[in-house]
Design a protein around this motif. Structure first.
Motif, PDB file in Angstrom:
ATOM      1  N   TRP A   1       0.855  -1.177   0.000  1.00  0.00           N
ATOM      2  CA  TRP A   1       0.000   0.000   0.000  1.00  0.00           C
ATOM      3  C   TRP A   1       0.897   1.236   0.000  1.00  0.00           C
ATOM      4  CZ3 TRP A   1      -5.020   1.389  -0.444  1.00  0.00           C
ATOM      5  CH2 TRP A   1      -5.994   0.389  -0.369  1.00  0.00           C
ATOM      6  N   ILE A   2       0.605   2.175  -0.885  1.00  0.00           N
ATOM      7  CA  ILE A   2       1.411   3.395  -0.989  1.00  0.00           C
ATOM      8  C   ILE A   2       0.493   4.614  -0.952  1.00  0.00           C
ATOM      9  CG2 ILE A   2       2.762   4.789  -2.621  1.00  0.00           C
ATOM     10  CD1 ILE A   2       4.238   2.307  -3.418  1.00  0.00           C
ATOM     11  N   LYS A   3       0.917   5.628  -0.238  1.00  0.00           N
ATOM     12  CA  LYS A   3       0.251   6.931  -0.309  1.00  0.00           C
ATOM     13  C   LYS A   3       1.162   7.861  -1.099  1.00  0.00           C
ATOM     14  CE  LYS A   3      -1.819  10.690   2.303  1.00  0.00           C
ATOM     15  NZ  LYS A   3      -2.211  11.215   3.635  1.00  0.00           N
ATOM     16  N   SER A   4       0.660   8.382  -2.203  1.00  0.00           N
ATOM     17  CA  SER A   4       1.473   9.235  -3.075  1.00  0.00           C
ATOM     18  C   SER A   4       0.822  10.600  -3.220  1.00  0.00           C
ATOM     19  CB  SER A   4       1.626   8.589  -4.461  1.00  0.00           C
ATOM     20  OG  SER A   4       2.452   9.384  -5.288  1.00  0.00           O
ATOM     21  N   THR A   5       1.636  11.646  -3.120  1.00  0.00           N
ATOM     22  CA  THR A   5       1.168  13.013  -3.348  1.00  0.00           C
ATOM     23  C   THR A   5       2.063  13.655  -4.394  1.00  0.00           C
ATOM     24  OG1 THR A   5       2.576  13.897  -1.592  1.00  0.00           O
ATOM     25  CG2 THR A   5       0.358  13.251  -0.976  1.00  0.00           C
ATOM     26  N   GLY A   6       1.530  14.618  -5.097  1.00  0.00           N
ATOM     27  CA  GLY A   6       2.342  15.292  -6.107  1.00  0.00           C
ATOM     28  C   GLY A   6       1.596  16.435  -6.766  1.00  0.00           C
ATOM     29  N   LYS A   7       2.315  17.210  -7.548  1.00  0.00           N
ATOM     30  CA  LYS A   7       1.723  18.299  -8.306  1.00  0.00           C
ATOM     31  C   LYS A   7       2.515  18.517  -9.581  1.00  0.00           C
ATOM     32  CE  LYS A   7       2.359  22.550  -7.216  1.00  0.00           C
ATOM     33  NZ  LYS A   7       2.388  23.868  -6.563  1.00  0.00           N
TER      34      LYS A   7
END
Length: 493
Positions: free
Chosen positions: A236-242
């Motif tokens: 399980w991965i939590k990924s954030t970005g812009k």
């Protein structure tokens, strides 16, 4: 010009050049200084002495940095003589003693060595063009230090970094991100590969969230399962970005971080499995208890035992509350485990709202619920679950309003969406709480809310149901003046 000056060279022009220049003979290994311009005198702090005729290695004392720099320079000069082509040193440390100060200041230079040929084509002289890049190197070091500190902080927090070139689709991973995705050192990873590594049921949601972040110039934050490319265990991965854009407003690359949340998800799963088990175990005795209360209420009514009838009605009300609470826990568990499936159909939202307003009127006294007619447009959604959202928002409005105050529910068409608003004139919500109001188990804590029952899962359930419908939910509120909760649903195509 001095005795060793190159033939045909215009000395007046050379000395007026705005950048430091020095000409030396191609008499390796000495490299005798022929001439140099005023700018070179200035940056080398040699105005008080004449360097003409001396070896360029005699300008400064041979300390440790000068020895290393001279070795680089000598190699570059000899290469120009051998090849007849210019040679550039992009970054060279050469500390120059300041005027009246024997202590050298750290200095960095960019140097270009150009051949000056004789009539036979041989290299007779070499011109050295020098640029002071100390400030750039200092900023570069500061940036590298900041990046190192950031990398250490990210490692300490378990975060992994990534960047994606949107033109080529190539993704660059930090070491920990590379390990998370099972990518070998030196192996090139692309966006299509990364999407394919996401478990099938999460791919569409993540892709849409990323595209929406690009289109709206906002940040995305998604949790999903990945299957490492080397065949490792799913995580399980939590990924954030812009995204970042060029001058034309075109997205050129994305950057962000990711966190392995596998252990957290396993712990949550154990917790929700326990909640599910307890909730199911509670449902059976509650159902039996409800049946007995209904039978006793019917008997009390026959015998005209008004006291018992009133007591049983109050008991029945508490059983209903307990049943709602148990069902809420079950819904949270299903949402978290992804076991809630939507049964989407096209229906008129106006009909559903009228139905729920009438249903609530039977159990919620002393409140005036005003329904503004909705546009007769069909939405495409799960009717039962949207009904739960409407009941939840109306119940919330009544709980946090004083008896007799009006609660208004209305709809408006917004292109491909229908927006539903529930307004009250209750106690309102502080700005600091509004961003957290839809979080799981979050409750606004103040003197006015302490006496109001609840465990903070109603609005969380609403937000999750709306999110699964690809809609949005939000609140606008002013403390003391009331709140306006809203959500959007896609219209039927």
């Amino acid at each position: 010009m001095a005795e060793h000056s190159p033939e045909g060279f215009f000395e007046s022009v050379f000395h007026q050049l705005p950048h430091p220049r020095i000409i030396v003979e191609a008499d390796s290994p000495k490299f005798t200084i022929v001439t140099y311009n005023e700018k070179f005198k200035e940056i080398s702090c040699t105005q008080s002495r004449d360097l003409t005729g001396s070896s360029m290695w005699d300008m400064y004392p041979a300390d440790e940095t000068a020895i290393a720099a001279n070795h680089q320079i000598r190699q570059a000069l000899n290469k120009v003589i051998e090849t007849g082509r210019p040679v550039i040193i992009n970054s060279l440390r050469y500390d120059i003693p300041a005027v009246n100060d024997n202590k050298p200041a750290e200095s960095w230079w960019q140097a270009e060595y150009l051949p000056i040929t004789g009539t036979a084509g041989e290299v007779k002289y070499l011109m050295c063009a020098i640029h002071n890049i100390t400030q750039q190197e200092s900023r570069k070091k500061e940036l590298e230090q900041a990046q190192d500190l950031l990398a250490m902080a990210m490692d300490a927090a378990g975060l992994a970094g990534w960047t994606a070139d949107l033109a080529t689709g190539i993704i660059t991973f930090s070491e920990s991100a590379r390990v998370l995705h099972g990518i070998a050192v030196g192996e090139i990873a692309t966006l299509p590969q990364l999407v394919q590594s996401i478990t099938a049921k999460h791919q569409e949601r993540v892709s849409q969230a990323v595209q929406q972040a690009i289109d709206t110039k906002t940040t995305f934050s998604e949790e999903f399962i990945v299957h490492p490319l080397n065949g490792g265990t799913a995580k399980w991965i939590k990924s954030t970005g812009k995204a970042y854009y060029n001058h034309q407003g075109e997205a050129i690359y994305m950057a962000g971080n990711m966190l392995d949340i596998t252990l957290q998800k396993l712990e949550e799963q154990r917790k929700y499995d326990f909640i599910t088990m307890v909730s199911h175990e509670l449902k059976t005795p509650l159902t039996v208890l409800k049946s007995y209360v209904q039978m006793l209420a019917a008997r009390a009514k026959k015998t005209e035992d008004s006291f018992t009838a009133v007591a049983l009605e109050k008991l029945h009300s508490q059983i209903r509350k307990m049943t709602v609470l148990v069902n809420s826990f079950l819904n949270v568990s299903r949402l978290e485990s992804g076991r809630i499936e939507l049964d989407n159909t096209a229906f008129l939202l106006d009909d559903l709202i009228r139905e729920k307003v009438q249903e609530l009127a039977l159990t919620t006294k002393n409140y005036d619920i005003y329904l503004k007619p909705c546009p007769q447009l069909p939405v495409y959604a799960d009717r039962e679950k949207i009904g739960q959202v409407i009941i939840n928002l109306l119940s919330n409005a009544s709980k946090y309003s004083s008896p007799g105050q009006q609660i208004e529910i209305s709809c408006q068409n917004e292109g491909a969406l229908l927006k539903i608003n529930v307004k009250d004139k209750g106690i309102g919500i502080k700005a600091s709480d509004q961003s957290k109001i839809f979080d799981r188990f979050y409750r606004v804590e103040n003197g006015q809310t302490q006496i109001i029952p609840g465990i903070g899962i109603g609005l969380y359930l609403c937000s999750e149901i709306i999110r699964q419908h690809r809609g949005q939910i939000g609140v606008e509120s002013v403390p003391g003046k009331g709140s306006a909760f809203w959500f959007t649903l896609p219209l039927s195509k």
